[in-house]
Design an enzyme around this catalytic site. Structure first.
Site, mmCIF file in Angstrom:
data_model
loop_
_atom_site.group_PDB
_atom_site.id
_atom_site.type_symbol
_atom_site.label_atom_id
_atom_site.label_comp_id
_atom_site.label_asym_id
_atom_site.label_seq_id
_atom_site.Cartn_x
_atom_site.Cartn_y
_atom_site.Cartn_z
ATOM 1 N N HIS A 167 6.161 -9.967 4.964
ATOM 2 C CA HIS A 167 6.178 -8.605 4.403
ATOM 3 C C HIS A 167 5.921 -7.572 5.516
ATOM 4 O O HIS A 167 6.626 -6.570 5.616
ATOM 5 C CB HIS A 167 5.096 -8.525 3.307
ATOM 6 C CG HIS A 167 4.934 -7.190 2.652
ATOM 7 N ND1 HIS A 167 5.130 -6.998 1.302
ATOM 8 C CD2 HIS A 167 4.567 -5.974 3.145
ATOM 9 C CE1 HIS A 167 4.899 -5.715 1.003
ATOM 10 N NE2 HIS A 167 4.550 -5.083 2.100
ATOM 11 N N LEU A 207 0.820 -1.219 0.000
ATOM 12 C CA LEU A 207 0.000 0.000 0.000
ATOM 13 C C LEU A 207 0.856 1.272 0.000
ATOM 14 O O LEU A 207 0.375 2.335 -0.394
ATOM 15 C CB LEU A 207 -0.956 0.010 1.205
ATOM 16 C CG LEU A 207 -2.046 -1.072 1.182
ATOM 17 C CD1 LEU A 207 -2.852 -1.034 2.471
ATOM 18 C CD2 LEU A 207 -2.954 -0.929 -0.034
HETATM 19 ZN ZN LIG Z 1 3.919 -3.183 2.520
#
Ligand SMILES: [Zn+2]
Length: 171
Positions: free
Chosen positions: A135, A94
């Site tokens: 992540h 994002l």
């Molecule tokens: Zn990320």
């Protein structure tokens, strides 16, 4: 609850290791609720505190995209305990809108973390869950996903992000 602004690369907070969470208080509870709302609104499956400008070690995750309440989980002070195997698949973030590329990750990851009340638990995930946990734990440590690609690709992504930033074209 409120929508938070998602910080875009190359903001320095994304490359700064987060501080451990020590206070499991009302302020943390509100941050977690706001992070869930922000993640769902952005149609993401994971969101870490540095991505909303808060340099702390926590992230929210829901690999079902809001379909399965059991997958809605917050991991506070996460630590990767064990990994197994490997998988390669397209990954996005994002904080890097519009950027996707293949990233090799472990196929399975066992992560321990604290929940919103400070209770320690373990999450054993495969495939997308493992990818997402790795992540997002990286974000808590100030590591962004372009560090998992080749130097050439990394330069291309950096140039593209700077250009988009100057033109103010992030959406
Ligand atoms: Zn990320």
């Amino acid at each position: 609850m409120a929508l938070l602004e998602i910080v875009k690369y190359p903001h320095a907070v994304l490359e700064t290791p987060g501080e451990p969470v020590v206070a499991f208080d009302a302020k943390l509870k509100r941050l977690v609720a706001d992070m869930f709302e922000t993640m769902y609104a952005a149609r993401g499956v994971g969101l870490a505190a540095p991505q909303v400008g808060v340099s702390r070690r926590l992230f929210v995750m829901d690999c079902s995209g809001g379909q399965d309440p059991k997958q809605r989980v917050v991991l506070i002070n996460p630590m990767v305990m064990r990994v197994e195997g490997s998988q390669t698949g397209d990954e996005g973030c994002l904080s890097f809108p519009g950027i996707f590329f293949p990233v090799e990750r472990s196929l399975r990851a066992v992560v321990t973390a604290q929940d919103g009340r400070g209770e320690r638990f373990e999450l054993d995930g495969m495939e997308l869950t493992a990818r997402c946990m790795l992540h997002e734990t990286d974000h808590c440590d100030g590591i962004v996903f372009i560090n998992h690609t080749t130097p050439l690709k990394r330069q291309m992504v950096k140039r593209k992000m700077r250009r988009l930033g100057k033109q103010n074209k992030w959406v």
